[in-house]
Design a protein around this motif. Structure first.
Motif, PDB file in Angstrom:
ATOM      1  N   ALA A 108       0.830  -1.213   0.000  1.00  0.00           N
ATOM      2  CA  ALA A 108       0.000   0.000   0.000  1.00  0.00           C
ATOM      3  C   ALA A 108       0.860   1.258   0.000  1.00  0.00           C
ATOM      4  O   ALA A 108       0.592   2.211  -0.736  1.00  0.00           O
ATOM      5  CB  ALA A 108      -0.938  -0.008   1.204  1.00  0.00           C
ATOM      6  N   GLU A 109       1.896   1.260   0.809  1.00  0.00           N
ATOM      7  CA  GLU A 109       2.764   2.436   0.938  1.00  0.00           C
ATOM      8  C   GLU A 109       3.488   2.755  -0.369  1.00  0.00           C
ATOM      9  O   GLU A 109       3.765   3.919  -0.664  1.00  0.00           O
ATOM     10  CB  GLU A 109       3.780   2.194   2.064  1.00  0.00           C
ATOM     11  N   LYS A 110       3.770   1.753  -1.172  1.00  0.00           N
ATOM     12  CA  LYS A 110       4.501   1.957  -2.431  1.00  0.00           C
ATOM     13  C   LYS A 110       3.604   2.412  -3.580  1.00  0.00           C
ATOM     14  O   LYS A 110       4.107   2.846  -4.614  1.00  0.00           O
ATOM     15  CB  LYS A 110       5.222   0.671  -2.834  1.00  0.00           C
ATOM     16  N   SER A 111       2.303   2.310  -3.419  1.00  0.00           N
ATOM     17  CA  SER A 111       1.390   2.625  -4.517  1.00  0.00           C
ATOM     18  C   SER A 111       1.079   4.114  -4.580  1.00  0.00           C
ATOM     19  O   SER A 111       0.567   4.681  -3.623  1.00  0.00           O
ATOM     20  CB  SER A 111       0.079   1.857  -4.362  1.00  0.00           C
ATOM     21  N   PRO A 112       1.320   4.751  -5.729  1.00  0.00           N
ATOM     22  CA  PRO A 112       0.955   6.158  -5.876  1.00  0.00           C
ATOM     23  C   PRO A 112      -0.487   6.338  -6.367  1.00  0.00           C
ATOM     24  O   PRO A 112      -0.988   7.450  -6.422  1.00  0.00           O
ATOM     25  CB  PRO A 112       1.930   6.641  -6.954  1.00  0.00           C
ATOM     26  N   ASP A 113      -1.150   5.207  -6.698  1.00  0.00           N
ATOM     27  CA  ASP A 113      -2.464   5.279  -7.320  1.00  0.00           C
ATOM     28  C   ASP A 113      -3.575   5.539  -6.310  1.00  0.00           C
ATOM     29  O   ASP A 113      -3.518   5.073  -5.169  1.00  0.00           O
ATOM     30  CB  ASP A 113      -2.764   3.975  -8.068  1.00  0.00           C
ATOM     31  N   PHE A 114      -4.616   6.242  -6.766  1.00  0.00           N
ATOM     32  CA  PHE A 114      -5.786   6.505  -5.936  1.00  0.00           C
ATOM     33  C   PHE A 114      -6.406   5.193  -5.464  1.00  0.00           C
ATOM     34  O   PHE A 114      -6.721   5.028  -4.296  1.00  0.00           O
ATOM     35  CB  PHE A 114      -6.814   7.333  -6.723  1.00  0.00           C
ATOM     36  N   ARG A 115      -6.566   4.249  -6.409  1.00  0.00           N
ATOM     37  CA  ARG A 115      -7.189   2.976  -6.043  1.00  0.00           C
ATOM     38  C   ARG A 115      -6.624   1.852  -6.912  1.00  0.00           C
ATOM     39  O   ARG A 115      -6.501   1.996  -8.120  1.00  0.00           O
ATOM     40  CB  ARG A 115      -8.699   3.062  -6.226  1.00  0.00           C
ATOM     41  N   GLN A 116      -6.297   0.729  -6.252  1.00  0.00           N
ATOM     42  CA  GLN A 116      -5.822  -0.452  -6.962  1.00  0.00           C
ATOM     43  C   GLN A 116      -6.421  -1.693  -6.312  1.00  0.00           C
ATOM     44  O   GLN A 116      -6.263  -1.907  -5.111  1.00  0.00           O
ATOM     45  CB  GLN A 116      -4.301  -0.535  -6.920  1.00  0.00           C
ATOM     46  N   VAL A 117      -7.110  -2.495  -7.101  1.00  0.00           N
ATOM     47  CA  VAL A 117      -7.655  -3.751  -6.607  1.00  0.00           C
ATOM     48  C   VAL A 117      -6.539  -4.789  -6.628  1.00  0.00           C
ATOM     49  O   VAL A 117      -5.986  -5.100  -7.683  1.00  0.00           O
ATOM     50  CB  VAL A 117      -8.857  -4.209  -7.469  1.00  0.00           C
ATOM     51  N   LEU A 118      -6.214  -5.322  -5.454  1.00  0.00           N
ATOM     52  CA  LEU A 118      -5.148  -6.324  -5.353  1.00  0.00           C
ATOM     53  C   LEU A 118      -5.662  -7.742  -5.510  1.00  0.00           C
ATOM     54  O   LEU A 118      -4.979  -8.597  -6.068  1.00  0.00           O
ATOM     55  CB  LEU A 118      -4.437  -6.220  -4.002  1.00  0.00           C
ATOM     56  N   TRP A 119      -6.853  -8.009  -4.979  1.00  0.00           N
ATOM     57  CA  TRP A 119      -7.361  -9.372  -4.986  1.00  0.00           C
ATOM     58  C   TRP A 119      -8.878  -9.339  -4.912  1.00  0.00           C
ATOM     59  O   TRP A 119      -9.452  -8.536  -4.175  1.00  0.00           O
ATOM     60  CB  TRP A 119      -6.795 -10.143  -3.802  1.00  0.00           C
ATOM     61  N   THR A 120      -9.504 -10.220  -5.690  1.00  0.00           N
ATOM     62  CA  THR A 120     -10.957 -10.340  -5.672  1.00  0.00           C
ATOM     63  C   THR A 120     -11.325 -11.799  -5.493  1.00  0.00           C
ATOM     64  O   THR A 120     -10.885 -12.661  -6.258  1.00  0.00           O
ATOM     65  CB  THR A 120     -11.566  -9.818  -6.994  1.00  0.00           C
ATOM     66  N   GLY A 121     -12.116 -12.069  -4.468  1.00  0.00           N
ATOM     67  CA  GLY A 121     -12.641 -13.405  -4.218  1.00  0.00           C
ATOM     68  C   GLY A 121     -14.126 -13.438  -4.510  1.00  0.00           C
ATOM     69  O   GLY A 121     -14.711 -12.458  -4.994  1.00  0.00           O
ATOM     70  N   LYS A 122     -14.745 -14.532  -4.199  1.00  0.00           N
ATOM     71  CA  LYS A 122     -16.181 -14.676  -4.437  1.00  0.00           C
ATOM     72  C   LYS A 122     -16.992 -13.764  -3.518  1.00  0.00           C
ATOM     73  O   LYS A 122     -18.021 -13.224  -3.922  1.00  0.00           O
ATOM     74  CB  LYS A 122     -16.593 -16.136  -4.220  1.00  0.00           C
ATOM     75  N   HIS A 123     -16.526 -13.577  -2.272  1.00  0.00           N
ATOM     76  CA  HIS A 123     -17.303 -12.831  -1.280  1.00  0.00           C
ATOM     77  C   HIS A 123     -16.651 -11.539  -0.801  1.00  0.00           C
ATOM     78  O   HIS A 123     -17.315 -10.720  -0.164  1.00  0.00           O
ATOM     79  CB  HIS A 123     -17.589 -13.718  -0.065  1.00  0.00           C
ATOM     80  N   THR A 124     -15.356 -11.352  -1.061  1.00  0.00           N
ATOM     81  CA  THR A 124     -14.650 -10.157  -0.585  1.00  0.00           C
ATOM     82  C   THR A 124     -13.659  -9.665  -1.624  1.00  0.00           C
ATOM     83  O   THR A 124     -13.334 -10.365  -2.581  1.00  0.00           O
ATOM     84  CB  THR A 124     -13.892 -10.430   0.734  1.00  0.00           C
ATOM     85  N   GLN A 125     -13.162  -8.444  -1.373  1.00  0.00           N
ATOM     86  CA  GLN A 125     -12.200  -7.831  -2.287  1.00  0.00           C
ATOM     87  C   GLN A 125     -11.234  -6.968  -1.482  1.00  0.00           C
ATOM     88  O   GLN A 125     -11.651  -6.242  -0.580  1.00  0.00           O
ATOM     89  CB  GLN A 125     -12.948  -6.977  -3.298  1.00  0.00           C
ATOM     90  N   LEU A 126      -9.940  -7.036  -1.825  1.00  0.00           N
ATOM     91  CA  LEU A 126      -8.890  -6.261  -1.164  1.00  0.00           C
ATOM     92  C   LEU A 126      -8.425  -5.153  -2.096  1.00  0.00           C
ATOM     93  O   LEU A 126      -8.029  -5.410  -3.236  1.00  0.00           O
ATOM     94  CB  LEU A 126      -7.714  -7.177  -0.812  1.00  0.00           C
ATOM     95  N   VAL A 127      -8.472  -3.913  -1.601  1.00  0.00           N
ATOM     96  CA  VAL A 127      -8.143  -2.728  -2.399  1.00  0.00           C
ATOM     97  C   VAL A 127      -7.207  -1.838  -1.594  1.00  0.00           C
ATOM     98  O   VAL A 127      -7.400  -1.651  -0.393  1.00  0.00           O
ATOM     99  CB  VAL A 127      -9.439  -1.943  -2.745  1.00  0.00           C
ATOM    100  N   ILE A 128      -6.178  -1.275  -2.266  1.00  0.00           N
ATOM    101  CA  ILE A 128      -5.333  -0.274  -1.618  1.00  0.00           C
ATOM    102  C   ILE A 128      -5.668   1.083  -2.205  1.00  0.00           C
ATOM    103  O   ILE A 128      -6.063   1.202  -3.363  1.00  0.00           O
ATOM    104  CB  ILE A 128      -3.827  -0.588  -1.760  1.00  0.00           C
ATOM    105  N   MET A 129      -5.518   2.124  -1.370  1.00  0.00           N
ATOM    106  CA  MET A 129      -5.830   3.489  -1.802  1.00  0.00           C
ATOM    107  C   MET A 129      -4.789   4.460  -1.265  1.00  0.00           C
ATOM    108  O   MET A 129      -4.280   4.289  -0.158  1.00  0.00           O
ATOM    109  CB  MET A 129      -7.213   3.915  -1.305  1.00  0.00           C
ATOM    110  N   THR A 130      -4.512   5.490  -2.059  1.00  0.00           N
ATOM    111  CA  THR A 130      -3.644   6.581  -1.644  1.00  0.00           C
ATOM    112  C   THR A 130      -4.395   7.881  -1.917  1.00  0.00           C
ATOM    113  O   THR A 130      -4.694   8.194  -3.072  1.00  0.00           O
ATOM    114  CB  THR A 130      -2.311   6.565  -2.412  1.00  0.00           C
ATOM    115  N   ILE A 131      -4.706   8.604  -0.853  1.00  0.00           N
ATOM    116  CA  ILE A 131      -5.455   9.856  -0.956  1.00  0.00           C
ATOM    117  C   ILE A 131      -4.457  11.009  -0.796  1.00  0.00           C
ATOM    118  O   ILE A 131      -3.799  11.125   0.243  1.00  0.00           O
ATOM    119  CB  ILE A 131      -6.539   9.962   0.147  1.00  0.00           C
TER     120      ILE A 131
END
Length: 130
Positions: free
Chosen positions: A10-33
Motif C-alpha cells: 500500500a505504501e509503495k502505490s501512488p495510485d488513488f485505487r488499486q484492486v489487489l485481490w478479488t474473491g467470491k465474497h470479498t475484495q482487497l483494495v489499496i488506496m492513496t489519498i
C-alpha cells in the motif's frame, strides 16, 4: 495462495485505487489519498467495508460522526451507511480496504480520483458477476 505484505504494498502505490485481490465474497483494495483529497461521500447499499490506515492523517466521516484516523486505525462501515474519508495531513493518506461483497472490477487500477469517477460513470468499474 495470494500473499501480501500489505502495509508495504500500500505504501509503495501512488495510485488513488488499486484492486489487489478479488474473491467470491470479498475484495482487497489499496488506496492513496493525496493531501487535501478525499474518497468522496458515498453509500454502498450492498457492501460492508473495513478500512485500515497505513500512514498519514485523515478524518473519517461515517453516519454523521467524525473521528481522526491515523496509522494503525481501522474503521468498519456497514452496508447502507453514508461515509467519506478525507486527508487532513501534509502527506498522502494510505490505506487498504476490504469490501464484502466485491465493489470494483477485478485488478482495476485508477491513478486518480477523477479517473475512478469517470470509470464508474461509464460502467467500466463493475465487480465480477457472482
Amino acid at each position: 495462495m495470494e500473499h501480501f505484505t500489505i502495509a508495504t504494498v500500500a505504501e509503495k502505490s501512488p495510485d488513488f485505487r488499486q484492486v489487489l485481490w478479488t474473491g467470491k465474497h470479498t475484495q482487497l483494495v489499496i488506496m492513496t489519498i493525496p493531501p487535501g483529497g478525499e474518497i468522496g461521500e458515498e453509500i454502498h447499499e450492498k457492501n460492508d467495508q473495513i478500512l485500515t490506515f497505513v500512514s498519514g492523517v485523515g478524518e473519517a466521516r461515517v453516519a454523521g460522526e467524525k473521528k481522526t484516523v491515523t496509522q494503525g486505525d481501522l474503521v468498519a462501515v456497514p452496508a447502507g451507511t453514508k461515509h467519506n474519508f478525507v486527508n487532513t495531513g501534509p502527506n498522502p493518506l494510505v490505506l487498504y480496504t476490504v469490501y464484502g461483497p466485491p465493489e470494483h472490477a477485478d485488478q482495476v487500477v485508477h491513478r486518480t480520483k477523477a479517473e475512478a469517477e469517470a470509470a464508474e460513470e461509464a460502467g467500466q468499474d463493475e465487480p465480477p458477476a457472482t
